[in-house]
Design a protein around this motif. Structure first.
Motif, PDB file in Angstrom:
ATOM      1  N   VAL A  61      -0.170  -4.074  -4.035  1.00 42.06           N
ATOM      2  CA  VAL A  61      -1.109  -3.638  -4.856  1.00 42.06           C
ATOM      3  C   VAL A  61      -1.445  -3.497  -5.902  1.00 42.06           C
ATOM      4  CG1 VAL A  61      -0.372  -1.291  -5.075  1.00 42.06           C
ATOM      5  CG2 VAL A  61       0.880  -1.927  -3.105  1.00 42.06           C
ATOM      6  N   GLN A  62      -2.513  -2.892  -6.438  1.00 46.30           N
ATOM      7  CA  GLN A  62      -2.749  -3.742  -7.460  1.00 46.30           C
ATOM      8  C   GLN A  62      -3.086  -1.955  -8.444  1.00 46.30           C
ATOM      9  OE1 GLN A  62      -6.736  -4.947  -8.076  1.00 46.30           O
ATOM     10  NE2 GLN A  62      -5.856  -6.189  -9.359  1.00 46.30           N
ATOM     11  N   ILE A  63      -2.995  -1.619  -9.258  1.00 48.36           N
ATOM     12  CA  ILE A  63      -3.975  -0.304  -9.573  1.00 48.36           C
ATOM     13  C   ILE A  63      -4.666  -0.591 -10.976  1.00 48.36           C
ATOM     14  CG2 ILE A  63      -2.688   1.972 -11.299  1.00 48.36           C
ATOM     15  CD1 ILE A  63      -1.521   1.817  -8.342  1.00 48.36           C
ATOM     16  N   TYR A  64      -6.136   0.339 -10.954  1.00 44.41           N
ATOM     17  CA  TYR A  64      -6.789   0.686 -11.620  1.00 44.41           C
ATOM     18  C   TYR A  64      -6.721   1.885 -12.201  1.00 44.41           C
ATOM     19  CZ  TYR A  64     -11.165  -0.293 -14.230  1.00 44.41           C
ATOM     20  OH  TYR A  64     -12.495  -0.748 -15.116  1.00 44.41           O
ATOM     21  N   VAL A 188       6.772  -4.573   3.440  1.00 42.44           N
ATOM     22  CA  VAL A 188       6.486  -4.800   2.140  1.00 42.44           C
ATOM     23  C   VAL A 188       5.873  -4.669   1.558  1.00 42.44           C
ATOM     24  CG1 VAL A 188       7.940  -6.979   1.559  1.00 42.44           C
ATOM     25  CG2 VAL A 188       8.707  -5.905   3.322  1.00 42.44           C
ATOM     26  N   MET A 189       5.818  -4.558  -0.247  1.00 39.96           N
ATOM     27  CA  MET A 189       4.563  -3.981  -0.292  1.00 39.96           C
ATOM     28  C   MET A 189       5.419  -4.380  -2.415  1.00 39.96           C
ATOM     29  SD  MET A 189       3.330   0.030  -0.749  1.00 39.96           S
ATOM     30  CE  MET A 189       4.859   0.844  -1.570  1.00 39.96           C
ATOM     31  N   ARG A 190       4.309  -5.766  -2.463  1.00 40.76           N
ATOM     32  CA  ARG A 190       4.390  -6.036  -3.329  1.00 40.76           C
ATOM     33  C   ARG A 190       3.467  -6.547  -4.579  1.00 40.76           C
ATOM     34  NH1 ARG A 190       9.118  -5.667  -2.087  1.00 40.76           N
ATOM     35  NH2 ARG A 190      10.484  -7.370  -1.389  1.00 40.76           N
ATOM     36  N   TRP A 191       3.263  -6.478  -5.821  1.00 44.28           N
ATOM     37  CA  TRP A 191       2.580  -6.041  -7.108  1.00 44.28           C
ATOM     38  C   TRP A 191       1.599  -7.583  -6.385  1.00 44.28           C
ATOM     39  CZ3 TRP A 191       1.594  -1.508  -8.602  1.00 44.28           C
ATOM     40  CH2 TRP A 191       2.634  -1.069  -9.240  1.00 44.28           C
ATOM     41  N   HIS A 192       0.313  -7.193  -6.653  1.00 41.00           N
ATOM     42  CA  HIS A 192      -0.658  -7.720  -6.293  1.00 41.00           C
ATOM     43  C   HIS A 192      -0.351  -9.107  -8.004  1.00 41.00           C
ATOM     44  CE1 HIS A 192      -5.242  -9.369  -8.016  1.00 41.00           C
ATOM     45  NE2 HIS A 192      -5.046  -9.188  -6.096  1.00 41.00           N
ATOM     46  N   PRO A 193      -1.588 -10.321  -7.881  1.00 41.48           N
ATOM     47  CA  PRO A 193      -0.656 -11.635  -9.402  1.00 41.48           C
ATOM     48  C   PRO A 193      -0.685 -10.662 -10.518  1.00 41.48           C
ATOM     49  CG  PRO A 193      -1.448 -12.549  -7.161  1.00 41.48           C
ATOM     50  CD  PRO A 193      -1.497 -10.973  -7.012  1.00 41.48           C
ATOM     51  N   ASN A 194      -2.500 -10.090 -10.428  1.00 41.09           N
ATOM     52  CA  ASN A 194      -2.895  -9.538 -11.376  1.00 41.09           C
ATOM     53  C   ASN A 194      -2.047  -7.317 -11.472  1.00 41.09           C
ATOM     54  OD1 ASN A 194      -3.748  -8.173 -13.867  1.00 41.09           O
ATOM     55  ND2 ASN A 194      -5.658  -8.393 -13.405  1.00 41.09           N
ATOM     56  N   PRO A 195      -1.363  -7.240 -11.734  1.00 39.67           N
ATOM     57  CA  PRO A 195      -0.748  -6.094 -10.875  1.00 39.67           C
ATOM     58  C   PRO A 195      -2.200  -4.916 -11.518  1.00 39.67           C
ATOM     59  CG  PRO A 195       0.669  -6.692 -12.208  1.00 39.67           C
ATOM     60  CD  PRO A 195      -0.066  -8.155 -12.687  1.00 39.67           C
ATOM     61  N   GLY A 223      21.645   4.055   4.323  1.00 41.12           N
ATOM     62  CA  GLY A 223      21.775   2.408   4.866  1.00 41.12           C
ATOM     63  C   GLY A 223      20.282   1.805   5.433  1.00 41.12           C
ATOM     64  N   VAL A 224      19.624   2.442   5.253  1.00 40.81           N
ATOM     65  CA  VAL A 224      17.964   2.019   5.189  1.00 40.81           C
ATOM     66  C   VAL A 224      17.391   1.320   4.014  1.00 40.81           C
ATOM     67  CG1 VAL A 224      15.682   2.310   6.131  1.00 40.81           C
ATOM     68  CG2 VAL A 224      18.213   3.349   7.115  1.00 40.81           C
ATOM     69  N   THR A 225      16.858   0.352   3.969  1.00 38.88           N
ATOM     70  CA  THR A 225      16.368  -0.074   2.898  1.00 38.88           C
ATOM     71  C   THR A 225      14.912  -0.134   3.164  1.00 38.88           C
ATOM     72  OG1 THR A 225      17.616  -1.756   2.087  1.00 38.88           O
ATOM     73  CG2 THR A 225      16.168  -2.627   1.434  1.00 38.88           C
ATOM     74  N   TYR A 226      13.731   1.098   1.782  1.00 36.03           N
ATOM     75  CA  TYR A 226      13.023   1.205   1.689  1.00 36.03           C
ATOM     76  C   TYR A 226      12.395  -0.009   0.387  1.00 36.03           C
ATOM     77  CZ  TYR A 226      13.803   5.121   5.068  1.00 36.03           C
ATOM     78  OH  TYR A 226      14.173   5.817   6.185  1.00 36.03           O
ATOM     79  N   THR A 227      10.578  -0.463   0.794  1.00 29.34           N
ATOM     80  CA  THR A 227      10.305  -0.958  -0.226  1.00 29.34           C
ATOM     81  C   THR A 227      10.008   0.306  -1.571  1.00 29.34           C
ATOM     82  OG1 THR A 227       8.796  -2.341  -0.550  1.00 29.34           O
ATOM     83  CG2 THR A 227       7.832  -0.597   0.666  1.00 29.34           C
ATOM     84  N   CYS A 228       9.615  -0.318  -2.959  1.00 25.51           N
ATOM     85  CA  CYS A 228       9.717   0.486  -3.799  1.00 25.51           C
ATOM     86  C   CYS A 228       9.099  -1.050  -5.060  1.00 25.51           C
ATOM     87  CB  CYS A 228      10.545   0.964  -4.441  1.00 25.51           C
ATOM     88  SG  CYS A 228      10.571   1.826  -6.078  1.00 25.51           S
TER      89      CYS A 228
END
Length: 404
Positions: A61-64, A188-195, A223-228
């Motif tokens: 994920v990336q935000i501009y 699973v969502m993770r930040w882009h190297p340049n977020p 009891g359920v884990t969500y990506t954040c």
């Protein structure tokens, strides 16, 4: 003439070489349609890519940031326009490129057939995806199954603000992104190297965006884990507007109230008009400065300043009232002594002694009133100066403890 014909002939030759023929465009279009038909044959956009493999889809994920339009203290929120960019791999969309085709660019009507992560903004109050002149969405599919998805959004996010130092404060606002329905076992969502990227002309009217920090904040519900994912925006308030519109005018009003100390004790109309004018003006300005603020239970820096300025102009009016009382008591004494002298009709020597006593009383009361004005000329500015030193030192260097 010959030269002109030669130039026209060269231009026609170059146009024939550079421009693709209609046959080439038709072949390219047919190849594209063939690839789209093949990859969407049997494709189900309602099922995540790795659902059968029991492995989560990893989305980058990336935000501009296009612009931060407004920051509202009364409603404690801010409005921002931005692009949301996501990348993930869907192996079901693999294809063999032809005719130097680097990627497939999908129309917005075909995007609905492709599975996309169910990203949503946790602290969003209101959001809109732009649709002028067409839906502002982009989707590219690469030969290895990489999907690049982008859309333009304008949203209002809640931001809990601590206004104890307002308007000498700094604020931290957040943008929180989560998956609404998929647990970390599926997505699973993770930040882009340049977020985060920002527009070059990004400016805020009252704040300066000093720093943006990205976090991973996976959460557990029932009891359920969500990506954040979380972004922290550190905003420093620019003080120039408040110096010009609040602090300098109120400072001058307080100084104006001190002019009454230099007016004659007997100038009752002038002094009372000046005192009432400064009190009413200070009250109006205080209400205007706090009109756009929420009704919080704690004391803000602007409350301390405006209340102290109001106290000083009110104290100047009270000082005049006391001086005026002294002058009126003196006048009553004069009238009383004069009445007794007229009724007693004593001899000349006794009359002379009473007149000397009257003169002494008059001088004593007048001097007390004038002395009070002279003391006020020094005391009021000195106390106000001390208040300014303490006020600016405290609110410039003091950092309030974060709320629990």
């Amino acid at each position: 003439m010959v030269r002109l014909i030669a130039c026209l002939g060269l231009g026609a030759f170059l146009g024939a070489v550079v421009r693709p023929t209609y046959g080439d465009i038709t072949v390219f279009s047919n190849a594209r349609e063939k690839i789209l038909t093949e990859i969407f044959n049997g494709y189900d956009g309602k099922i995540p890519p790795n659902y059968d493999n029991d492995t989560p889809v990893k989305s980058s994920v990336q935000i501009y940031i296009i612009g931060i339009d407004s920051i509202n203290e009364a409603t404690m929120d801010f409005s921002m326009s931005f692009f949301v960019r996501q990348r993930w791999v869907d192996n079901r969309l693999n294809y063999t490129p032809t005719l130097n085709m680097s990627r497939l660019e999908l129309d917005t009507k075909r995007m609905s057939n492709v599975w996309v992560p169910d990203l949503y903004f946790v602290n969003e109050k209101k959001a809109d995806v732009h649709h002028v002149t067409v839906p502002n969405k982009l989707m590219h599919i690469y030969p290895d199954g990489l999907v690049v998805y982008s859309m333009r959004v304008t949203a209002v996010f809640s931001c809990t603000m601590d206004l104890q130092k307002y308007p000498l404060d700094d604020q931290k606002c957040y943008i929180v992104l989560e998956s609404y329905g998929y647990s970390t076992e599926t997505l699973v969502m993770r930040w882009h190297p340049n977020p985060v990227e920002k527009a070059d002309n990004l400016q805020l009217p009252q704040f300066e965006l000093q720093n943006i920090t990205d976090y991973i904040c996976d959460v557990t519900y029932a009891g359920v884990t969500y990506t954040c994912l979380k972004l922290e925006l550190f905003l420093h308030r620019n003080l120039g507007y408040y110096i010009i519109q609040v602090y300098i005018p109120s400072f001058l009003i307080v100084i104006l109230s001190w002019v009454s100390f230099w007016l004659n004790v007997d100038s009752t109309p002038a002094r009372i008009s000046l005192g009432l004018l400064t009190v009413l003006t200070m009250t109006t300005q205080s209400q205007g400065a706090k009109a756009s603020l929420p009704r919080v239970s704690y004391i803000k820096a602007i409350d301390i300043w405006m209340s102290t300025c109001l106290f000083f102009v009110f104290a100047a009016l009270i000082e005049f009232a006391y001086v005026n009382v002294l002058a009126r008591v003196d006048q009553r004494k004069v009238n009383s002594v004069t009445s007794k002298l007229n009724e007693a009709k004593e001899d000349e020597e006794e009359k002379t002694q009473n007149q000397q006593s009257w003169c002494f009383t008059k001088l004593e009361d007048k001097e007390r009133a004038r002395m009070l004005d002279k003391i006020s000329r020094a005391i009021f500015p000195a106390v106000f100066l001390v208040f300014n030193i303490i006020y600016w030192l405290v609110y410039v260097f003091w950092e309030p403890s974060p709320a629990a």
